[in-house]
Design an enzyme around this catalytic site. Structure first.
Site, mmCIF file in Angstrom:
data_model
loop_
_atom_site.group_PDB
_atom_site.id
_atom_site.type_symbol
_atom_site.label_atom_id
_atom_site.label_comp_id
_atom_site.label_asym_id
_atom_site.label_seq_id
_atom_site.Cartn_x
_atom_site.Cartn_y
_atom_site.Cartn_z
ATOM 1 N N ARG A 43 11.897 -5.279 4.811
ATOM 2 C CA ARG A 43 11.575 -3.853 4.647
ATOM 3 C C ARG A 43 12.468 -2.974 5.516
ATOM 4 O O ARG A 43 12.744 -3.278 6.673
ATOM 5 C CB ARG A 43 10.115 -3.579 5.033
ATOM 6 C CG ARG A 43 9.834 -2.069 5.079
ATOM 7 C CD ARG A 43 8.387 -1.717 5.201
ATOM 8 N NE ARG A 43 7.718 -2.416 6.277
ATOM 9 C CZ ARG A 43 6.403 -2.510 6.380
ATOM 10 N NH1 ARG A 43 5.637 -1.970 5.461
ATOM 11 N NH2 ARG A 43 5.867 -3.159 7.389
ATOM 12 N N ARG B 229 -9.887 0.939 8.559
ATOM 13 C CA ARG B 229 -9.470 -0.419 8.869
ATOM 14 C C ARG B 229 -10.521 -1.196 9.636
ATOM 15 O O ARG B 229 -10.284 -2.358 9.969
ATOM 16 C CB ARG B 229 -8.222 -0.350 9.748
ATOM 17 C CG ARG B 229 -6.940 -0.610 9.015
ATOM 18 C CD ARG B 229 -5.871 -0.352 10.039
ATOM 19 N NE ARG B 229 -4.721 -1.148 9.813
ATOM 20 C CZ ARG B 229 -3.619 -0.688 9.225
ATOM 21 N NH1 ARG B 229 -3.581 0.531 8.754
ATOM 22 N NH2 ARG B 229 -2.576 -1.461 9.120
ATOM 23 N N LYS C 143 0.836 -1.206 0.000
ATOM 24 C CA LYS C 143 0.000 0.000 0.000
ATOM 25 C C LYS C 143 0.875 1.261 0.000
ATOM 26 O O LYS C 143 0.648 2.183 -0.772
ATOM 27 C CB LYS C 143 -0.916 0.031 1.244
ATOM 28 C CG LYS C 143 -1.826 -1.187 1.366
ATOM 29 C CD LYS C 143 -2.712 -1.105 2.598
ATOM 30 C CE LYS C 143 -1.978 -1.179 3.924
ATOM 31 N NZ LYS C 143 -1.274 -2.449 4.188
ATOM 32 N N ARG D 19 11.030 -1.430 11.261
ATOM 33 C CA ARG D 19 9.955 -1.047 12.176
ATOM 34 C C ARG D 19 9.823 -2.014 13.355
ATOM 35 O O ARG D 19 9.965 -3.221 13.191
ATOM 36 C CB ARG D 19 8.620 -0.967 11.422
ATOM 37 C CG ARG D 19 8.452 0.336 10.698
ATOM 38 C CD ARG D 19 7.292 0.375 9.744
ATOM 39 N NE ARG D 19 6.081 -0.289 10.189
ATOM 40 C CZ ARG D 19 4.981 -0.368 9.436
ATOM 41 N NH1 ARG D 19 4.967 0.185 8.238
ATOM 42 N NH2 ARG D 19 3.924 -0.999 9.874
ATOM 43 N N ARG E 131 -0.823 -8.897 13.248
ATOM 44 C CA ARG E 131 -1.370 -7.888 12.304
ATOM 45 C C ARG E 131 -2.154 -8.573 11.188
ATOM 46 O O ARG E 131 -3.183 -8.064 10.743
ATOM 47 C CB ARG E 131 -0.231 -7.037 11.743
ATOM 48 C CG ARG E 131 0.294 -6.023 12.752
ATOM 49 C CD ARG E 131 1.678 -5.495 12.415
ATOM 50 N NE ARG E 131 1.756 -4.857 11.127
ATOM 51 C CZ ARG E 131 2.902 -4.625 10.490
ATOM 52 N NH1 ARG E 131 4.053 -4.990 11.029
ATOM 53 N NH2 ARG E 131 2.889 -4.031 9.315
#
Ligand code: AP5
Length: 218
Positions: free
Chosen positions: A127, A88, A13, A160, A171
């Site tokens: 990431r 969400r 996203k 992160r 998640r």
């Protein structure tokens, strides 16, 4: 045009949202980035939000809706706006519909990015993000020119804190239970919902989103 980018953690996203906003007159509201900035600045919202984020849970609806309302007021004159990471939950979605109605606007298209869980976990493990300009890299597939440093502003890239495997599992679970129903919400109110295969490479996904939104190639 008002667009929602929906999809599980790590599906792309943020990556695709950045592409969309390289177009003139396109901006984004990214709730994850707003929350991380609040955490970094030790604000009251940040201290509260962090408790949920580190567990991979959703920050309570009332906090998020208030945050988005504040930002939307400043963005209401923007011609094209991308919502990344919001809504969400069904409650967030219906609150957004009401906020847009008050501004005389409506959601044009909901882009749902989809990918296999295995791919999502691999992407998230690689990431790295820039805490300043929010650029997104991947040490395996799209590394920065200089290892560990942002190409745009030389900031040290971060992994992160909610990207560890245990929190990612949580998640993903939250996405299935809380956020997938948002897709049905938009279908039920008659919004245009476009599903895009997020398993494809970044350029191909970008092309498919461009087509789904009927935008010119740039
Ligand atoms: P948030 O920051 O929104 O996280 P997320 O939705 O879990 O999404 P991610 O940022 O992890 O992934 P992404 O889809 O943007 O993927 P990316 O482009 O980075 O939210 C974090 C937390 O904040 C939540 O858990 C919650 O606690 C809280 N929160 C936020 N919004 C909230 C809300 N509305 N309500 C309540 N709580 C909220 O890509 C991932 C990696 O894959 C990158 O390395 C990238 O280079 C790579 N990549 C991307 N696309 C591809 C591709 N096609 N092929 C190969 N690699 C790819």
């Amino acid at each position: 045009m008002y667009v929602v980018l929906l999809g599980p953690p790590g599906v792309g996203k943020g990556t695709q949202g950045v592409f969309l906003t390289t177009r003139p007159d396109w901006t984004r509201i990214v709730t994850g980035d707003l929350l991380r900035d609040s955490v970094a600045s030790d604000s009251i919202l940040g201290l509260e939000a962090e408790k949920y984020m580190i567990q991979g849970r959703l920050v309570p609806d009332e906090l998020i809706v208030a945050l988005v309302r504040d930002h939307l007021i400043n963005r209401q004159s923007d011609a094209n706006l991308v919502f990344d990471g919001f809504p969400r939950t069904k409650l967030q979605a219906s609150e957004l519909t009401k906020m847009l109605e008050l501004l005389g606007k409506s959601m044009d298209t909901v882009v749902v990015l989809e990918a296999e869980d295995q791919a999502l976990v691999e992407r998230i493990s690689g990431r790295r993000s820039c805490p300043d300009c929010k650029a997104i890299y991947n040490i395996h597939t799209s590394p920065p020119e200089k290892s560990g440093v942002c190409d745009n502003d030389d900031s040290v890239l971060i992994h992160r804190t909610d990207d560890d495997p245990e929190t990612v599992a949580s998640r993903l679970e939250v996405y299935r239970s809380e956020t997938e129903p948002v897709i049905r919400y938009y279908e039920e109110i008659g919004s245009r919902v476009c599903r895009v295969d997020g398993n494809k490479d970044i350029c191909e996904v970008r092309t498919r989103i461009t087509q789904a939104l009927a935008l010119e190639k740039i």
